[in-house]
Design a protein around this motif. Structure first.
Motif, PDB file in Angstrom:
ATOM      1  N   LEU A  42      35.765  35.877  33.723  1.00  0.00           N
ATOM      2  CA  LEU A  42      36.115  35.183  34.802  1.00  0.00           C
ATOM      3  C   LEU A  42      37.766  35.502  34.924  1.00  0.00           C
ATOM      4  O   LEU A  42      38.359  36.196  34.006  1.00  0.00           O
ATOM      5  CB  LEU A  42      35.975  33.591  34.760  1.00  0.00           C
ATOM      6  CG  LEU A  42      34.402  33.084  34.547  1.00  0.00           C
ATOM      7  CD1 LEU A  42      34.361  31.619  34.290  1.00  0.00           C
ATOM      8  CD2 LEU A  42      33.780  33.489  36.128  1.00  0.00           C
ATOM      9  N   ARG A  43      38.335  35.189  36.220  1.00  0.00           N
ATOM     10  CA  ARG A  43      39.622  35.178  36.407  1.00  0.00           C
ATOM     11  C   ARG A  43      40.400  34.488  35.257  1.00  0.00           C
ATOM     12  O   ARG A  43      40.263  33.411  34.766  1.00  0.00           O
ATOM     13  CB  ARG A  43      40.161  34.621  37.653  1.00  0.00           C
ATOM     14  CG  ARG A  43      41.385  34.730  38.072  1.00  0.00           C
ATOM     15  CD  ARG A  43      41.904  34.205  39.434  1.00  0.00           C
ATOM     16  NE  ARG A  43      43.004  34.037  39.906  1.00  0.00           N
ATOM     17  CZ  ARG A  43      43.849  35.098  40.304  1.00  0.00           C
ATOM     18  NH1 ARG A  43      43.240  36.081  40.702  1.00  0.00           N
ATOM     19  NH2 ARG A  43      44.984  34.711  40.638  1.00  0.00           N
ATOM     20  N   GLY A  44      41.285  35.462  34.671  1.00  0.00           N
ATOM     21  CA  GLY A  44      42.216  34.762  33.481  1.00  0.00           C
ATOM     22  C   GLY A  44      41.661  34.947  32.003  1.00  0.00           C
ATOM     23  O   GLY A  44      42.430  34.840  31.171  1.00  0.00           O
ATOM     24  N   SER A  45      40.478  35.623  32.130  1.00  0.00           N
ATOM     25  CA  SER A  45      39.862  35.904  30.849  1.00  0.00           C
ATOM     26  C   SER A  45      40.346  37.118  30.588  1.00  0.00           C
ATOM     27  O   SER A  45      40.718  37.962  31.459  1.00  0.00           O
ATOM     28  CB  SER A  45      38.440  35.487  30.863  1.00  0.00           C
ATOM     29  OG  SER A  45      37.933  36.432  31.746  1.00  0.00           O
TER      30      SER A  45
ATOM     31  N   PRO B 260      46.836  35.619  45.038  1.00  0.00           N
ATOM     32  CA  PRO B 260      46.676  34.468  45.441  1.00  0.00           C
ATOM     33  C   PRO B 260      47.109  33.462  44.378  1.00  0.00           C
ATOM     34  O   PRO B 260      47.121  33.768  43.224  1.00  0.00           O
ATOM     35  CB  PRO B 260      45.249  34.185  45.730  1.00  0.00           C
ATOM     36  CG  PRO B 260      44.725  35.361  45.124  1.00  0.00           C
ATOM     37  CD  PRO B 260      45.766  36.585  45.064  1.00  0.00           C
ATOM     38  N   GLY B 261      47.382  32.454  44.420  1.00  0.00           N
ATOM     39  CA  GLY B 261      47.662  31.311  43.189  1.00  0.00           C
ATOM     40  C   GLY B 261      46.521  30.763  42.666  1.00  0.00           C
ATOM     41  O   GLY B 261      45.726  31.484  42.403  1.00  0.00           O
ATOM     42  N   GLU B 262      46.523  29.478  42.778  1.00  0.00           N
ATOM     43  CA  GLU B 262      45.041  28.725  42.096  1.00  0.00           C
ATOM     44  C   GLU B 262      43.976  29.241  43.071  1.00  0.00           C
ATOM     45  O   GLU B 262      44.218  28.813  44.268  1.00  0.00           O
ATOM     46  CB  GLU B 262      45.467  27.509  41.950  1.00  0.00           C
ATOM     47  CG  GLU B 262      44.434  26.659  41.105  1.00  0.00           C
ATOM     48  CD  GLU B 262      44.628  27.278  39.416  1.00  0.00           C
ATOM     49  OE1 GLU B 262      43.579  27.294  38.912  1.00  0.00           O
ATOM     50  OE2 GLU B 262      45.729  27.681  39.083  1.00  0.00           O
TER      51      GLU B 262
ATOM     52  N   ARG C 288      25.865  30.248  47.555  1.00  0.00           N
ATOM     53  CA  ARG C 288      26.907  30.229  46.351  1.00  0.00           C
ATOM     54  C   ARG C 288      28.162  29.710  46.710  1.00  0.00           C
ATOM     55  O   ARG C 288      28.675  30.065  47.896  1.00  0.00           O
ATOM     56  CB  ARG C 288      27.086  31.530  45.730  1.00  0.00           C
ATOM     57  CG  ARG C 288      25.750  32.448  45.501  1.00  0.00           C
ATOM     58  CD  ARG C 288      24.732  31.764  44.387  1.00  0.00           C
ATOM     59  NE  ARG C 288      25.527  31.692  43.079  1.00  0.00           N
ATOM     60  CZ  ARG C 288      25.555  32.706  42.107  1.00  0.00           C
ATOM     61  NH1 ARG C 288      24.481  33.652  42.326  1.00  0.00           N
ATOM     62  NH2 ARG C 288      25.969  32.599  40.905  1.00  0.00           N
ATOM     63  N   ARG C 289      28.925  29.076  45.658  1.00  0.00           N
ATOM     64  CA  ARG C 289      30.222  28.755  45.836  1.00  0.00           C
ATOM     65  C   ARG C 289      30.870  29.688  44.984  1.00  0.00           C
ATOM     66  O   ARG C 289      30.849  30.011  43.817  1.00  0.00           O
ATOM     67  CB  ARG C 289      30.409  27.518  45.267  1.00  0.00           C
ATOM     68  CG  ARG C 289      29.846  26.337  46.002  1.00  0.00           C
ATOM     69  CD  ARG C 289      30.494  24.897  45.669  1.00  0.00           C
ATOM     70  NE  ARG C 289      30.662  24.694  44.486  1.00  0.00           N
ATOM     71  CZ  ARG C 289      31.323  23.504  44.067  1.00  0.00           C
ATOM     72  NH1 ARG C 289      31.892  22.988  45.092  1.00  0.00           N
ATOM     73  NH2 ARG C 289      31.704  23.109  42.749  1.00  0.00           N
ATOM     74  N   ILE C 290      31.970  30.217  45.633  1.00  0.00           N
ATOM     75  CA  ILE C 290      32.727  31.228  45.052  1.00  0.00           C
ATOM     76  C   ILE C 290      34.179  30.831  44.649  1.00  0.00           C
ATOM     77  O   ILE C 290      34.774  29.865  45.459  1.00  0.00           O
ATOM     78  CB  ILE C 290      32.714  32.703  46.072  1.00  0.00           C
ATOM     79  CG1 ILE C 290      33.560  32.170  47.376  1.00  0.00           C
ATOM     80  CG2 ILE C 290      31.445  33.160  46.068  1.00  0.00           C
ATOM     81  CD1 ILE C 290      33.954  33.757  48.092  1.00  0.00           C
ATOM     82  N   LEU C 291      35.021  31.478  44.084  1.00  0.00           N
ATOM     83  CA  LEU C 291      36.298  31.189  43.639  1.00  0.00           C
ATOM     84  C   LEU C 291      37.324  31.951  44.643  1.00  0.00           C
ATOM     85  O   LEU C 291      37.177  33.282  44.260  1.00  0.00           O
ATOM     86  CB  LEU C 291      36.608  31.369  42.266  1.00  0.00           C
ATOM     87  CG  LEU C 291      36.004  30.389  41.409  1.00  0.00           C
ATOM     88  CD1 LEU C 291      36.320  30.702  39.750  1.00  0.00           C
ATOM     89  CD2 LEU C 291      36.106  28.860  41.569  1.00  0.00           C
ATOM     90  N   ALA C 292      38.179  31.486  45.375  1.00  0.00           N
ATOM     91  CA  ALA C 292      38.846  32.465  46.382  1.00  0.00           C
ATOM     92  C   ALA C 292      39.810  31.457  46.881  1.00  0.00           C
ATOM     93  O   ALA C 292      40.077  30.094  46.757  1.00  0.00           O
ATOM     94  CB  ALA C 292      38.167  32.676  47.491  1.00  0.00           C
ATOM     95  N   GLU C 293      40.983  32.091  47.397  1.00  0.00           N
ATOM     96  CA  GLU C 293      41.792  31.213  48.267  1.00  0.00           C
ATOM     97  C   GLU C 293      41.307  31.299  49.659  1.00  0.00           C
ATOM     98  O   GLU C 293      41.418  32.286  50.356  1.00  0.00           O
ATOM     99  CB  GLU C 293      43.208  32.070  48.419  1.00  0.00           C
ATOM    100  CG  GLU C 293      44.541  31.160  49.017  1.00  0.00           C
ATOM    101  CD  GLU C 293      45.646  32.030  48.844  1.00  0.00           C
ATOM    102  OE1 GLU C 293      46.146  32.507  50.067  1.00  0.00           O
ATOM    103  OE2 GLU C 293      46.327  32.050  48.068  1.00  0.00           O
TER     104      GLU C 293
END
Length: 358
Positions: free
Chosen positions: A4-7, A206-208, A238-243
């Motif tokens: 995942l992002r940040g890992s 992108p930020g958070e 699906r739900r994705i992580l994005a700005e």
């Protein structure tokens, strides 16, 4: 291996499988952001590096052992910028440390399964990866700036030259009809400037990231684009992580591209690309994400590598920035975008490397 992002994705090569597995457990207990793949041979490490995105290699062993400096040299030869932390099983003097750096190690740190020592190695791994990511981002931004400058100099010059020439003709000939052409060229310049400013913003990291329902965003974006008699089919759950804002910009540009280059009744489909495990190596995961495809005329194979370039367009009224903005948004998120032939012969854009919020 997938993270995942940040890992931080780490390949750890040690002399035995048990040793590698023991160190994996120790590191992951010390920091849950680490995802460690333990292997016992250099060939196994190189196979993972070839097939999967990896942030760091940790080589454990005595300097002369296969998993020691020979591993560092072999990996450095194939992966010039990958962070490599060499962890000798014995204390090194100054000349030994220098030898490790000469072999291609980014850092040298002692390794231990003791709970009080593992955080030190985690810290060294994290620092090496952070530095590499900073360099990669600086290079990406430099490349973006070069492309941006090229786009400004090339694409603004033509309409401005037209406007200047027509105004000169209007003055010399007294024919005000030239002013209308000059005004159109100025309008074209303003349109290009607006797109260039948009392009400049889209490539910033992108930020958070937030969980986003892909289907809901796609349907909202479709309503924001002039689609005529075109049809949207959403087959994504699906739900994705994005700005959210930049994801909307990506989808709107893909929809606009399909509608402008397809027939009046083109059908556009948005769907999930589900992760699938391969049979060639246990645990290997094919990229996941989503796709946007249509049943229009498609993109010739010879042109597919060029469609994301700044200023590329086959439409005389197009600015040539739409698909480059798509590429910039994807790159800023850490995603990859590729174009191929769709299942119904049209264009298919695949966005992969996307993280899900399950």
């Amino acid at each position: 291996m997938s993270t995942l992002r940040g890992s931080i994705a780490v390949v750890l090569v040690a002399s035995t499988r048990d040793r590698a597995a023991e160190l994996k457990a120790s590191l992951e207990r010390a920091a849950d952001r680490l995802a460690v793949e333990p292997v016992a041979t250099v060939d196994a490490a190189l196979e993972i590096l070839r097939d999967s995105p990896v942030d760091c290699l940790v080589a454990v062993g005595r300097p002369a052992e296969p998993t020691g400096l020979p591993a560092v040299e072999a990996v450095r030869d194939r992966h010039p910028v990958l962070p490599i932390v060499f962890c000798p099983d014995e204390a090194l003097d100054a000349s030994g440390v220098a030898e490790a750096f000469d072999a291609g190690a980014t850092d040298v740190a002692r390794v231990s399964t003791d709970s009080d020592r593992a955080p030190v190695l985690v810290y060294r791994i994290s620092n090496a990866v952070a530095s590499a990511r900073a360099v990669a981002e600086a290079e990406r931004q430099r490349d973006r700036l070069e492309g941006f400058v090229h786009g400004v100099s090339h694409d603004l010059r033509n309409p401005l030259n037209v406007a200047q020439g027509r105004l000169d003709m209007a003055q010399s000939e007294g024919d005000l009809g030239h002013v209308d052409t000059a005004a159109s060229a100025v309008d074209r310049t303003l349109e290009l400037i607006a797109d260039l400013l948009t392009l400049a913003k889209q490539g910033e990291q992108p930020g958070e990231l937030e969980p986003v329902e892909l289907s809901a965003v796609a349907e909202g974006c479709w309503a924001n684009v002039a689609t005529g008699d075109a049809t949207l089919v959403v087959d994504a759950d699906r739900r994705i992580l994005a700005e959210r804002g930049r994801l909307k910009r990506l989808l709107e540009n893909l929809f606009r591209n399909s509608v402008e280059h397809g027939s009046d009744d083109v059908t556009v489909v948005v769907g999930d690309i589900s992760p699938m495990y391969t049979t060639t190596r246990a645990g290997a995961v094919l990229p996941s994400g989503f796709f946007v495809e249509d049943d229009g005329p498609g993109i010739p194979e010879a042109e597919r590598d060029r469609v994301f370039e700044v200023g590329y367009t086959t439409d005389r009224d197009g600015t040539g920035f739409g698909l480059n903005i798509v590429s910039e948004v994807a790159s800023a998120h850490g995603w990859e975008v590729a174009v191929s032939e769709g299942s119904r012969g049209g264009a298919r854009f695949e966005i992969t490397g996307v993280e899900y919020d399950d």
